[in-house]
Write a protein that holds these residues in place. Sequence first.
Motif, PDB file in Angstrom:
ATOM      1  N   PRO A   1       0.823  -1.220   0.000  1.00 52.63           N
ATOM      2  CA  PRO A   1       0.000   0.000   0.000  1.00 52.63           C
ATOM      3  C   PRO A   1       0.848   1.256   0.000  1.00 52.63           C
ATOM      4  O   PRO A   1       1.904   1.315   0.644  1.00 52.63           O
ATOM      5  N   SER A   2       0.401   2.259  -0.728  1.00 48.32           N
ATOM      6  CA  SER A   2       1.112   3.536  -0.793  1.00 48.32           C
ATOM      7  C   SER A   2       0.594   4.478   0.274  1.00 48.32           C
ATOM      8  O   SER A   2      -0.523   4.313   0.785  1.00 48.32           O
ATOM      9  N   GLN A   3       1.395   5.470   0.590  1.00 50.16           N
ATOM     10  CA  GLN A   3       1.013   6.492   1.565  1.00 50.16           C
ATOM     11  C   GLN A   3       1.358   7.867   1.014  1.00 50.16           C
ATOM     12  O   GLN A   3       2.371   8.024   0.315  1.00 50.16           O
ATOM     13  N   VAL A   4       0.523   8.829   1.353  1.00 49.88           N
ATOM     14  CA  VAL A   4       0.779  10.204   0.921  1.00 49.88           C
ATOM     15  C   VAL A   4       1.895  10.793   1.777  1.00 49.88           C
ATOM     16  O   VAL A   4       1.933  10.583   2.994  1.00 49.88           O
ATOM     17  N   LYS A   5       2.803  11.493   1.144  1.00 53.22           N
ATOM     18  CA  LYS A   5       3.870  12.153   1.880  1.00 53.22           C
ATOM     19  C   LYS A   5       3.287  13.260   2.752  1.00 53.22           C
ATOM     20  O   LYS A   5       2.206  13.787   2.465  1.00 53.22           O
ATOM     21  N   SER A   6       4.008  13.631   3.773  1.00 47.64           N
ATOM     22  CA  SER A   6       3.553  14.707   4.652  1.00 47.64           C
ATOM     23  C   SER A   6       3.502  16.029   3.884  1.00 47.64           C
ATOM     24  O   SER A   6       4.125  16.174   2.824  1.00 47.64           O
ATOM     25  N   LYS A   7       2.785  16.985   4.433  1.00 44.63           N
ATOM     26  CA  LYS A   7       2.650  18.290   3.777  1.00 44.63           C
ATOM     27  C   LYS A   7       4.003  18.969   3.604  1.00 44.63           C
ATOM     28  O   LYS A   7       4.249  19.627   2.591  1.00 44.63           O
ATOM     29  N   SER A   8       4.873  18.808   4.589  1.00 39.12           N
ATOM     30  CA  SER A   8       6.196  19.431   4.491  1.00 39.12           C
ATOM     31  C   SER A   8       7.003  18.810   3.358  1.00 39.12           C
ATOM     32  O   SER A   8       7.706  19.520   2.624  1.00 39.12           O
ATOM     33  N   HIS A   9       6.894  17.484   3.181  1.00 37.73           N
ATOM     34  CA  HIS A   9       7.599  16.817   2.093  1.00 37.73           C
ATOM     35  C   HIS A   9       7.055  17.249   0.733  1.00 37.73           C
ATOM     36  O   HIS A   9       7.817  17.473  -0.212  1.00 37.73           O
TER      37      HIS A   9
ATOM     38  N   GLU B   1      14.728  29.530  -1.326  1.00 42.08           N
ATOM     39  CA  GLU B   1      15.703  28.854  -0.475  1.00 42.08           C
ATOM     40  C   GLU B   1      15.447  29.143   1.005  1.00 42.08           C
ATOM     41  O   GLU B   1      15.625  28.256   1.850  1.00 42.08           O
ATOM     42  N   GLU B   2      15.037  30.370   1.318  1.00 44.62           N
ATOM     43  CA  GLU B   2      14.717  30.705   2.702  1.00 44.62           C
ATOM     44  C   GLU B   2      13.516  29.893   3.188  1.00 44.62           C
ATOM     45  O   GLU B   2      13.495  29.414   4.324  1.00 44.62           O
ATOM     46  N   ARG B   3      12.520  29.746   2.308  1.00 41.94           N
ATOM     47  CA  ARG B   3      11.344  28.944   2.678  1.00 41.94           C
ATOM     48  C   ARG B   3      11.717  27.471   2.848  1.00 41.94           C
ATOM     49  O   ARG B   3      11.215  26.796   3.756  1.00 41.94           O
ATOM     50  N   ILE B   4      12.606  26.976   2.005  1.00 41.63           N
ATOM     51  CA  ILE B   4      13.069  25.589   2.131  1.00 41.63           C
ATOM     52  C   ILE B   4      13.748  25.382   3.481  1.00 41.63           C
ATOM     53  O   ILE B   4      13.520  24.374   4.166  1.00 41.63           O
ATOM     54  N   LYS B   5      14.581  26.340   3.886  1.00 37.79           N
ATOM     55  CA  LYS B   5      15.259  26.241   5.176  1.00 37.79           C
ATOM     56  C   LYS B   5      14.251  26.250   6.325  1.00 37.79           C
ATOM     57  O   LYS B   5      14.440  25.554   7.330  1.00 37.79           O
ATOM     58  N   GLU B   6      13.176  27.038   6.174  1.00 36.53           N
ATOM     59  CA  GLU B   6      12.137  27.069   7.208  1.00 36.53           C
ATOM     60  C   GLU B   6      11.448  25.714   7.341  1.00 36.53           C
ATOM     61  O   GLU B   6      11.164  25.245   8.447  1.00 36.53           O
ATOM     62  N   ILE B   7      11.154  25.086   6.193  1.00 37.35           N
ATOM     63  CA  ILE B   7      10.500  23.773   6.209  1.00 37.35           C
ATOM     64  C   ILE B   7      11.401  22.748   6.879  1.00 37.35           C
ATOM     65  O   ILE B   7      10.951  21.935   7.699  1.00 37.35           O
ATOM     66  N   ILE B   8      12.691  22.773   6.528  1.00 39.90           N
ATOM     67  CA  ILE B   8      13.647  21.831   7.119  1.00 39.90           C
ATOM     68  C   ILE B   8      13.748  22.047   8.626  1.00 39.90           C
ATOM     69  O   ILE B   8      13.745  21.092   9.418  1.00 39.90           O
ATOM     70  N   SER B   9      13.814  23.300   9.052  1.00 39.26           N
ATOM     71  CA  SER B   9      13.963  23.614  10.481  1.00 39.26           C
ATOM     72  C   SER B   9      12.730  23.219  11.283  1.00 39.26           C
ATOM     73  O   SER B   9      12.842  22.866  12.470  1.00 39.26           O
ATOM     74  N   ALA B  10      11.552  23.290  10.658  1.00 39.64           N
ATOM     75  CA  ALA B  10      10.313  22.995  11.370  1.00 39.64           C
ATOM     76  C   ALA B  10      10.129  21.511  11.640  1.00 39.64           C
ATOM     77  O   ALA B  10       9.352  21.132  12.525  1.00 39.64           O
ATOM     78  N   ASP B  11      10.805  20.654  10.891  1.00 40.54           N
ATOM     79  CA  ASP B  11      10.688  19.205  11.062  1.00 40.54           C
ATOM     80  C   ASP B  11      11.959  18.701  11.750  1.00 40.54           C
ATOM     81  O   ASP B  11      13.061  18.822  11.204  1.00 40.54           O
ATOM     82  N   ALA B  12      11.830  18.121  12.920  1.00 41.56           N
ATOM     83  CA  ALA B  12      12.991  17.707  13.707  1.00 41.56           C
ATOM     84  C   ALA B  12      13.832  16.655  12.988  1.00 41.56           C
ATOM     85  O   ALA B  12      15.065  16.743  12.965  1.00 41.56           O
ATOM     86  N   LEU B  13      13.179  15.653  12.394  1.00 36.73           N
ATOM     87  CA  LEU B  13      13.918  14.585  11.721  1.00 36.73           C
ATOM     88  C   LEU B  13      14.627  15.101  10.474  1.00 36.73           C
ATOM     89  O   LEU B  13      15.792  14.767  10.217  1.00 36.73           O
ATOM     90  N   MET B  14      13.924  15.932   9.692  1.00 39.18           N
ATOM     91  CA  MET B  14      14.546  16.484   8.497  1.00 39.18           C
ATOM     92  C   MET B  14      15.696  17.406   8.863  1.00 39.18           C
ATOM     93  O   MET B  14      16.742  17.417   8.207  1.00 39.18           O
ATOM     94  N   SER B  15      15.504  18.189   9.913  1.00 46.68           N
ATOM     95  CA  SER B  15      16.548  19.115  10.351  1.00 46.68           C
ATOM     96  C   SER B  15      17.800  18.362  10.790  1.00 46.68           C
ATOM     97  O   SER B  15      18.930  18.750  10.444  1.00 46.68           O
ATOM     98  N   LYS B  16      17.614  17.276  11.527  1.00 42.89           N
ATOM     99  CA  LYS B  16      18.753  16.480  11.984  1.00 42.89           C
ATOM    100  C   LYS B  16      19.498  15.872  10.800  1.00 42.89           C
ATOM    101  O   LYS B  16      20.729  15.938  10.712  1.00 42.89           O
TER     102      LYS B  16
END
Length: 330
Positions: free
Chosen positions: A118-126, A184-199
């Motif tokens: 089964p497939s799953q939809v990616k999160s909104k941030s992704h 690019e600034e918005r991309i950095k914001e998205i990355i920072s808002a998600d703990a796993l992606m930020s790490k």
Amino acid sequence: MKNYKEVVGIDVSKNTIDAYCYQSQVHREFVNDIVGYKSLLKWVLKTTKGVAVFYCFENTGYYSLKLALYLDSQKVIYVEESPLKIKRSSGIVKEKTDKLDAALIARYAWLYREELKPSQVKSKSHLELGRLLALRDLLVRNNAGLKGTLKEMKVLLSSPTTDTGCIVLKRSIDYQEKQVKSIEERIKEIISADALMSKNYELLTSLKGIGLVVACQLIYHTGNFTRFASWRAFSSYCGTAPFEHRSGTSIYKRKQCHYLGDRKMKSLLSMASVSAIQHDSELRLYYNRKLAEGKDKMLAINNVRNKLIARAFAVVKRGTPYVVLQQYAA
């Protein structure tokens, strides 16, 4: 998916979707919007009379994303498959209609139902990260074209500083560069808002040659390193993994990368490899050693690409930044 008794193949286009029930052998067309999706589920429920059913359709970008989001919101099991896999499993097909495409998708899903997951939809941030990366790539390519045009015009004109065309092109280039920076600034914001992606972003950027764009593309294409079991699987996805080509005793060729792969990701890894060779002493020695062994430059570059992929997966798996061991050698 082997416990399901029916499968619905769906051919998705811009305005309509064609659904085909494999066991019932019935077809119907719906509008590609929320109203059409509701009608689809009602029709399938009435046709299949409540038996266990799952849906299968091709990944067609934005067109199929709406359907996937709706099915996911309704807790409906679906499989979003690669169009190339379905096409190559269909055999020789001489006709082309939406109804036939839906039937072929349903046939594929039924025959391979024991292997499908089964497939799953990616999160909104992704999803937003993917859209922004694609938009940034588009703006950068457009800007490169404008810069080339401006360069040619300057050669032809005696006074490019006063020419209206040059002035307009400069303004357009400056404006698009500002838009790229804002993305690019918005991309950095998205990355920072998600703990796993930020790490994972911090771990990836500890590698020489990997910056904002390559790190974000790696995070997006790997589903934040949950989509691929190993770096070799991702290397195959990118088209950087060599494969054997031989048959019997007469056909034997050296290992080569397959032409199927994500060309954008492969191109980014090539640029990252060139940068890494310049700034990473270990990879520079590795690259020079491959050249000394008699390998051509592109093959050596491909070896460095795979080294970078392996390092990226290693630092994420360990959860620690990359350390240059050579600096601690006696």
